[in-house]
Design an enzyme around this catalytic site. Structure first.
Site, PDB file in Angstrom:
ATOM      1  N   HIS A  40      13.458 -14.680   1.826  1.00 35.85           N
ATOM      2  CA  HIS A  40      12.263 -13.833   1.804  1.00 35.85           C
ATOM      3  C   HIS A  40      11.130 -14.555   1.082  1.00 35.85           C
ATOM      4  O   HIS A  40      11.179 -14.763  -0.130  1.00 35.85           O
ATOM      5  CB  HIS A  40      12.611 -12.528   1.084  1.00 35.85           C
ATOM      6  CG  HIS A  40      11.491 -11.561   0.973  1.00 35.85           C
ATOM      7  ND1 HIS A  40      10.892 -11.249  -0.229  1.00 35.85           N
ATOM      8  CD2 HIS A  40      10.850 -10.821   1.916  1.00 35.85           C
ATOM      9  CE1 HIS A  40       9.947 -10.348  -0.027  1.00 35.85           C
ATOM     10  NE2 HIS A  40       9.895 -10.071   1.260  1.00 35.85           N
ATOM     11  N   HIS A  82       1.427 -13.780   1.921  1.00 39.49           N
ATOM     12  CA  HIS A  82       1.946 -12.431   2.116  1.00 39.49           C
ATOM     13  C   HIS A  82       0.837 -11.410   2.337  1.00 39.49           C
ATOM     14  O   HIS A  82       0.991 -10.466   3.110  1.00 39.49           O
ATOM     15  CB  HIS A  82       2.797 -11.982   0.931  1.00 39.49           C
ATOM     16  CG  HIS A  82       3.336 -10.592   1.104  1.00 39.49           C
ATOM     17  ND1 HIS A  82       2.705  -9.483   0.588  1.00 39.49           N
ATOM     18  CD2 HIS A  82       4.404 -10.142   1.794  1.00 39.49           C
ATOM     19  CE1 HIS A  82       3.394  -8.401   0.945  1.00 39.49           C
ATOM     20  NE2 HIS A  82       4.417  -8.770   1.676  1.00 39.49           N
ATOM     21  N   GLU A 173       6.192 -13.479  10.231  1.00 42.81           N
ATOM     22  CA  GLU A 173       5.711 -12.093  10.344  1.00 42.81           C
ATOM     23  C   GLU A 173       4.221 -12.102  10.635  1.00 42.81           C
ATOM     24  O   GLU A 173       3.445 -12.717   9.917  1.00 42.81           O
ATOM     25  CB  GLU A 173       5.961 -11.305   9.047  1.00 42.81           C
ATOM     26  CG  GLU A 173       5.397  -9.878   9.171  1.00 42.81           C
ATOM     27  CD  GLU A 173       5.530  -9.032   7.901  1.00 42.81           C
ATOM     28  OE1 GLU A 173       6.268  -9.422   6.982  1.00 42.81           O
ATOM     29  OE2 GLU A 173       4.855  -7.986   7.843  1.00 42.81           O
TER      30      GLU A 173
HETATM   31 CA    CA Z   1       7.348 -10.322   5.269  1.00 47.25          CA
END
Ligand code: CA
Length: 348
Positions: A40, A82, A173
């Site tokens: 992550h 992020h 993502e």
């Molecule tokens: Ca993510």
């Protein structure tokens, strides 16, 4: 003890299952679902998130997939961050004090790649106090890192795959596509083009593309005709992360059925797949998890942190046992890929 027995029974049974042969759909499904460690934001428990050193460390720690959160620069380059904001992981407020918007925030999309590359990245800190979010992690004061582009991350992973002979995947993502569209940028198109360019345009490419935005996921599969693996992330409606996406619906059986027509897996919050532990100490699975497994979707919940455990887990191994042994989940996003890889190695 109970978990050890469960594993022992599995390994007594395993040769029998193997003999049953490739004709068994159960076996084929089981083999396709090797349990995976998804780093992550990299090995973010040890090095600042989304820096190349954190990604290299995750690779060396045995991660199966390495995650990239992607946002766009002003000049249309997908970069790995992020947040759509820069102010809680970089020194943008010192280097470009006049470049915040009316809300006081500094947006990545207002900066060219050359400008972004002048910033130093540090451990994540709180906007108000400046204290680092996870006190026990890498010191915030050592801000010696840089923002990578998506392409640089792909080159790092593919380069390591060549030099080590391993096959570690990527897991980008697409962040906030509605925001990017309002700012005049098609982030999905940029990311999908990059994926196709680097050999991730089909399910043979070792990658998943993820997003919280259900409308956009359907667009990626439909209008953009992406043939690689897709994961629909699940949040809660009151988080306001993807306008127009109804997570209350997606979590239902009908919602899971709709997702199964489009995606290869789901990425729920841990709380959306495990409600807690029973009095016997076993994981209580949610209806969403059961529905997803019945439809043979990959289930990759986020985020398992050794320094911020689920409230039902007394320690990290209890959490891992609940996730993998009890609930049969096939992968997890973690800030501590080494600890999850070590645990999975004991099962194999
Ligand atoms: Ca993510």
């Amino acid at each position: 003890m109970f978990r050890a027995m469960t594993r022992a029974v599995f390994w007594v049974m395993a040769p029998v299952m193997m003999i049953a042969g490739a004709a068994s759909p159960v076996l084929a499904q089981g083999m396709a679902e090797k349990r995976v460690v998804i780093a992550h934001r990299g090995a973010s428990g040890y090095l600042p998130e989304h820096t190349l050193p954190a990604k290299a460390m995750a690779y060396a720690m045995g991660a199966d997939y390495i995650e990239q959160d992607v946002v766009m620069s002003a000049d249309g380059v997908p970069v790995v961050l992020h947040d759509i904001h820069l102010d809680t992981t970089t020194d943008v407020a010192q280097k470009f004090p006049d470049r915040h918007r009316a809300d006081g925030r500094y947006y990545a999309i207002d900066f060219t790649l050359d400008e972004l590359k002048t910033l130093n990245v540090s451990e994540r800190f709180k906007a108000d106090s400046g204290d680092q979010v996870y006190a026990g992690r890498f010191p915030k004061e050592y801000g010696i890192f840089k923002i990578p582009t998506l392409e640089e991350e792909i080159m790092l992973v593919r380069g390591l795959n060549k030099s080590t002979g391993r096959d570690v995947g990527i897991y980008p993502e697409i962040k906030d596509p509605a925001f990017h569209r309002a700012e005049g940028q098609d982030i999905s198109m940029a990311v999908i083009k990059m994926m196709e360019h680097w050999g991730y345009g089909s399910r043979e490419g070792n990658a998943y593309v993820q997003s919280f935005d259900w409308t956009e996921i359907q667009r990626i599969r439909g209008e953009l005709n992406y043939q690689g693996r897709l994961v629909q992330l699940l949040g809660e409606n009151d988080w306001n992360i993807a306008p127009g996406t109804d997570y209350d619906f997606l979590k239902t059986d009908d919602g899971v059925a709709a997702m199964a027509k489009v995606v290869d897996g789901i990425g729920p919050a841990l709380s959306q797949v495990i409600e807690g532990l029973s009095t016997e100490g076993r994981a209580i699975m949610t209806p969403t998890l059961i529905a997803a497994q019945r439809r043979q979707l990959a289930v990759h919940p986020y985020t398992l942190r050794a320094d911020q455990l689920p409230k039902w887990a007394g320690d990290f191994n209890i959490a891992l046992g609940a996730i993998f042994d009890d609930a049969g989940i096939n992968g997890v996003f973690t800030d501590f890929p080494d600890q999850v890889a070590d645990y999975l190695a004991t099962l194999q």
